[in-house]
Write a protein that holds these residues in place. Structure first.
Motif, short mmCIF file in Angstrom:
data_model
loop_
_atom_site.label_atom_id
_atom_site.label_comp_id
_atom_site.label_asym_id
_atom_site.label_seq_id
_atom_site.Cartn_x
_atom_site.Cartn_y
_atom_site.Cartn_z
N LYS A 6 60.62 -6.68 -6.31
CA LYS A 6 59.75 -5.27 -5.80
C LYS A 6 60.63 -4.57 -5.14
O LYS A 6 61.85 -4.49 -5.11
CB LYS A 6 59.15 -6.00 -4.25
CG LYS A 6 57.89 -7.31 -4.48
CD LYS A 6 56.71 -6.75 -5.17
CE LYS A 6 55.75 -8.09 -6.21
NZ LYS A 6 55.56 -7.91 -6.95
N ALA A 76 50.50 -2.99 0.30
CA ALA A 76 49.79 -4.16 0.10
C ALA A 76 48.75 -4.00 -0.80
O ALA A 76 47.90 -4.87 -1.81
CB ALA A 76 50.31 -5.35 0.75
N ALA A 77 48.16 -3.63 0.39
CA ALA A 77 45.94 -3.08 -0.23
C ALA A 77 46.02 -2.36 -1.78
O ALA A 77 45.62 -2.95 -2.73
CB ALA A 77 45.65 -2.25 1.21
N LYS A 78 46.66 -1.66 -2.01
CA LYS A 78 46.84 -0.66 -3.10
C LYS A 78 46.63 -2.10 -4.08
O LYS A 78 46.27 -2.02 -5.04
CB LYS A 78 47.69 0.18 -3.12
CG LYS A 78 47.16 1.85 -2.38
CD LYS A 78 48.50 2.55 -2.21
CE LYS A 78 48.57 3.66 -1.24
NZ LYS A 78 49.66 4.33 -1.34
N ALA A 79 48.02 -2.79 -3.92
CA ALA A 79 48.71 -3.30 -4.78
C ALA A 79 47.54 -4.72 -5.01
O ALA A 79 47.23 -5.18 -6.70
CB ALA A 79 49.94 -4.32 -4.59
N ARG A 80 46.94 -4.98 -4.22
CA ARG A 80 45.82 -6.04 -3.97
C ARG A 80 44.52 -5.46 -4.38
O ARG A 80 44.05 -5.97 -5.96
CB ARG A 80 45.25 -6.83 -2.51
CG ARG A 80 46.24 -7.77 -2.53
CD ARG A 80 45.62 -8.32 -0.82
NE ARG A 80 45.19 -7.15 0.05
CZ ARG A 80 46.36 -7.36 0.76
NH1 ARG A 80 47.35 -7.30 1.07
NH2 ARG A 80 46.10 -6.28 1.87
N ALA A 81 44.51 -4.23 -4.64
CA ALA A 81 43.19 -3.32 -5.03
C ALA A 81 43.43 -3.27 -6.68
O ALA A 81 42.98 -2.89 -7.42
CB ALA A 81 43.13 -2.08 -4.91
N ARG A 82 44.36 -3.04 -7.24
CA ARG A 82 45.26 -3.06 -8.61
C ARG A 82 44.73 -4.11 -9.37
O ARG A 82 44.09 -4.19 -10.18
CB ARG A 82 46.97 -1.85 -8.65
CG ARG A 82 46.40 -0.73 -9.02
CD ARG A 82 47.53 -0.37 -9.04
NE ARG A 82 49.01 -0.50 -8.40
CZ ARG A 82 50.07 -0.57 -6.94
NH1 ARG A 82 49.52 0.27 -6.66
NH2 ARG A 82 50.72 -1.26 -6.78
N ALA A 83 44.93 -5.75 -8.25
CA ALA A 83 45.30 -6.51 -9.55
C ALA A 83 43.72 -6.83 -9.85
O ALA A 83 43.52 -7.59 -10.55
CB ALA A 83 45.65 -7.39 -8.39
N ALA A 84 42.86 -6.06 -8.39
CA ALA A 84 41.74 -6.66 -8.47
C ALA A 84 40.90 -6.51 -9.18
O ALA A 84 40.05 -7.00 -10.56
CB ALA A 84 40.76 -6.81 -6.86
N ALA A 89 38.48 -9.73 -9.64
CA ALA A 89 37.68 -10.47 -7.85
C ALA A 89 37.98 -11.79 -8.11
O ALA A 89 37.66 -12.47 -9.03
CB ALA A 89 37.13 -9.99 -7.33
#
Length: 90
Positions: A6, A76-84, A89
């Motif tokens: 990271k 971290a929230a941006k990364a989770r959104a990109r992954a979703a 989901a």
């Protein structure tokens, strides 16, 4: 590039010693091809991790930026959104 390495520069709070060491370990694992070295290669592997950790710390201490520090929670929230978006989901 290893997906588990990271970005550590310009975050608030700054990267911890554990995070820098973990990145160095992942880098040496990638270069060597070993997840866990044999007893024969263990000393060389551990020395490489130590030296990469030192180099990474020196780099992070010497980098200069005029950008405001990034917030870890927001990133971290941006990364989770990109992954979703990418994988759907969970």
């Amino acid at each position: 590039m290893c997906r588990s390495i990271k970005t550590l520069h310009n975050f608030e709070p700054p990267a911890s010693a554990e995070e820098v060491h973990a990145s160095a370990l992942q880098f040496v694992r990638k270069l060597s091809g070993f997840a866990h070295p044999s007893k024969t290669n263990e000393a060389a592997f551990n020395l490489a991790v130590e030296r990469v950790t030192e180099a990474a710390n020196a780099l992070l201490e010497s980098l200069v930026t005029h950008a405001p520090p990034r917030d870890r929670a927001i990133e971290a929230a941006k990364a989770r959104a990109r992954a979703a978006d990418r994988f759907g989901a969970a």
